[in-house]
Design a protein around this motif. Structure first.
Motif, PDB file in Angstrom:
ATOM      1  N   LEU A  47       0.859  -0.994   0.224  1.00 53.10           N
ATOM      2  CA  LEU A  47      -0.129  -0.010  -0.029  1.00 53.10           C
ATOM      3  C   LEU A  47       0.783   1.818   0.410  1.00 53.10           C
ATOM      4  O   LEU A  47       1.125   2.379  -0.695  1.00 53.10           O
ATOM      5  N   LEU A  48       1.836   1.100   0.559  1.00 52.04           N
ATOM      6  CA  LEU A  48       2.693   2.504   0.784  1.00 52.04           C
ATOM      7  C   LEU A  48       4.023   2.410  -0.411  1.00 52.04           C
ATOM      8  O   LEU A  48       3.532   3.354  -0.998  1.00 52.04           O
ATOM      9  N   ALA A  49       3.652   1.712  -1.167  1.00 49.85           N
ATOM     10  CA  ALA A  49       4.615   1.759  -2.158  1.00 49.85           C
ATOM     11  C   ALA A  49       3.807   2.615  -3.084  1.00 49.85           C
ATOM     12  O   ALA A  49       3.688   3.474  -4.111  1.00 49.85           O
ATOM     13  N   TRP A  50       2.174   1.924  -3.254  1.00 52.76           N
ATOM     14  CA  TRP A  50       2.027   2.189  -4.489  1.00 52.76           C
ATOM     15  C   TRP A  50       1.152   3.593  -4.147  1.00 52.76           C
ATOM     16  O   TRP A  50       0.611   4.596  -5.212  1.00 52.76           O
ATOM     17  N   LEU A  51       1.149   4.012  -3.007  1.00 56.67           N
ATOM     18  CA  LEU A  51       0.563   5.307  -2.179  1.00 56.67           C
ATOM     19  C   LEU A  51       2.118   6.234  -3.501  1.00 56.67           C
ATOM     20  O   LEU A  51       2.031   7.845  -3.118  1.00 56.67           O
ATOM     21  N   ALA A  52       2.912   5.619  -3.122  1.00 55.20           N
ATOM     22  CA  ALA A  52       4.482   6.046  -3.363  1.00 55.20           C
ATOM     23  C   ALA A  52       4.676   6.678  -4.373  1.00 55.20           C
ATOM     24  O   ALA A  52       5.029   8.631  -5.014  1.00 55.20           O
ATOM     25  N   LEU A  53       4.144   5.369  -5.266  1.00 53.29           N
ATOM     26  CA  LEU A  53       4.510   5.764  -6.900  1.00 53.29           C
ATOM     27  C   LEU A  53       3.283   7.007  -7.153  1.00 53.29           C
ATOM     28  O   LEU A  53       3.658   7.432  -8.634  1.00 53.29           O
ATOM     29  N   VAL A  54       2.011   6.906  -6.975  1.00 51.44           N
ATOM     30  CA  VAL A  54       1.199   7.753  -7.472  1.00 51.44           C
ATOM     31  C   VAL A  54       0.978   8.863  -7.084  1.00 51.44           C
ATOM     32  O   VAL A  54       0.595   9.974  -7.837  1.00 51.44           O
ATOM     33  N   GLN A  55       2.147   9.219  -5.992  1.00 52.74           N
ATOM     34  CA  GLN A  55       2.301  10.594  -6.340  1.00 52.74           C
ATOM     35  C   GLN A  55       3.334  11.425  -7.329  1.00 52.74           C
ATOM     36  O   GLN A  55       2.756  12.808  -7.574  1.00 52.74           O
ATOM     37  N   ASP A  56       4.672  10.566  -7.937  1.00 51.61           N
ATOM     38  CA  ASP A  56       5.083  10.675  -9.503  1.00 51.61           C
ATOM     39  C   ASP A  56       4.037  10.253 -10.497  1.00 51.61           C
ATOM     40  O   ASP A  56       4.584  11.294 -11.237  1.00 51.61           O
ATOM     41  N   MET A  57       3.526   9.525 -10.479  1.00 49.73           N
ATOM     42  CA  MET A  57       2.868   8.811 -11.653  1.00 49.73           C
ATOM     43  C   MET A  57       1.066   8.632 -11.746  1.00 49.73           C
ATOM     44  O   MET A  57       0.624   8.739 -11.132  1.00 49.73           O
ATOM     45  N   HIS A  58       0.266   8.701 -12.926  1.00 52.70           N
ATOM     46  CA  HIS A  58      -1.199   8.790 -12.943  1.00 52.70           C
ATOM     47  C   HIS A  58      -0.977   6.884 -12.336  1.00 52.70           C
ATOM     48  O   HIS A  58      -0.075   5.854 -12.105  1.00 52.70           O
ATOM     49  N   ARG A  59      -2.567   6.607 -11.884  1.00 53.80           N
ATOM     50  CA  ARG A  59      -2.449   5.759 -10.837  1.00 53.80           C
ATOM     51  C   ARG A  59      -2.030   4.184 -11.961  1.00 53.80           C
ATOM     52  O   ARG A  59      -2.200   2.889 -11.472  1.00 53.80           O
ATOM     53  N   LEU A  60      -2.885   4.273 -13.328  1.00 50.17           N
ATOM     54  CA  LEU A  60      -2.787   3.047 -14.270  1.00 50.17           C
ATOM     55  C   LEU A  60      -1.008   2.994 -14.250  1.00 50.17           C
ATOM     56  O   LEU A  60      -1.182   1.932 -14.056  1.00 50.17           O
ATOM     57  N   THR A  61      -0.490   3.548 -14.586  1.00 49.59           N
ATOM     58  CA  THR A  61       1.089   3.671 -14.630  1.00 49.59           C
ATOM     59  C   THR A  61       1.814   3.372 -13.134  1.00 49.59           C
ATOM     60  O   THR A  61       2.941   2.243 -13.737  1.00 49.59           O
ATOM     61  N   ALA A  62       1.648   3.857 -12.274  1.00 47.53           N
ATOM     62  CA  ALA A  62       1.444   3.465 -10.601  1.00 47.53           C
ATOM     63  C   ALA A  62       1.405   1.943 -10.907  1.00 47.53           C
ATOM     64  O   ALA A  62       2.489   0.650  -9.792  1.00 47.53           O
TER      65      ALA A  62
END
Length: 90
Positions: A47-62
């Motif tokens: 969950l933390l990884a997905w939330l961190a990735l969403v900060q820099d890119m779109h949800r689908l890309t994350a």
């Protein structure tokens, strides 16, 4: 590379390590980690990884980056465990 992307990739890799370490067939350590705490840590790190990735890119890309990272880490960890186990038994 943006900081949140690096944090997301690191958290995803650690989540895979927690999941692999809880497996009874793992070879990285002498004994597997306790299952429930390792799985809870794995879920929290994912969950933390997905939330961190969403900060820099779109949800689908994350989600795609997270899935690709999971596939890579879960494919490499058994080989790392086998190599470690082989070196330990020499």
């Amino acid at each position: 590379m943006p900081v949140f992307t690096l944090l997301g990739l690191a958290a995803a890799t650690q989540a895979c390590l927690c999941l692999y370490a809880a497996s009874p067939n793992q070879r990285l350590w002498a004994a597997p980690w306790p299952r429930r705490p390792a799985r809870i840590a794995c879920a929290a790190l994912l969950l933390l990884a997905w939330l961190a990735l969403v900060q820099d890119m779109h949800r689908l890309t994350a989600a795609f980056v997270l899935g690709t990272t999971l596939m890579l880490a879960l494919a490499v960890l058994p080989y790392a465990g086998a190599l470690t186990h082989a070196r330990r038994t020499r």
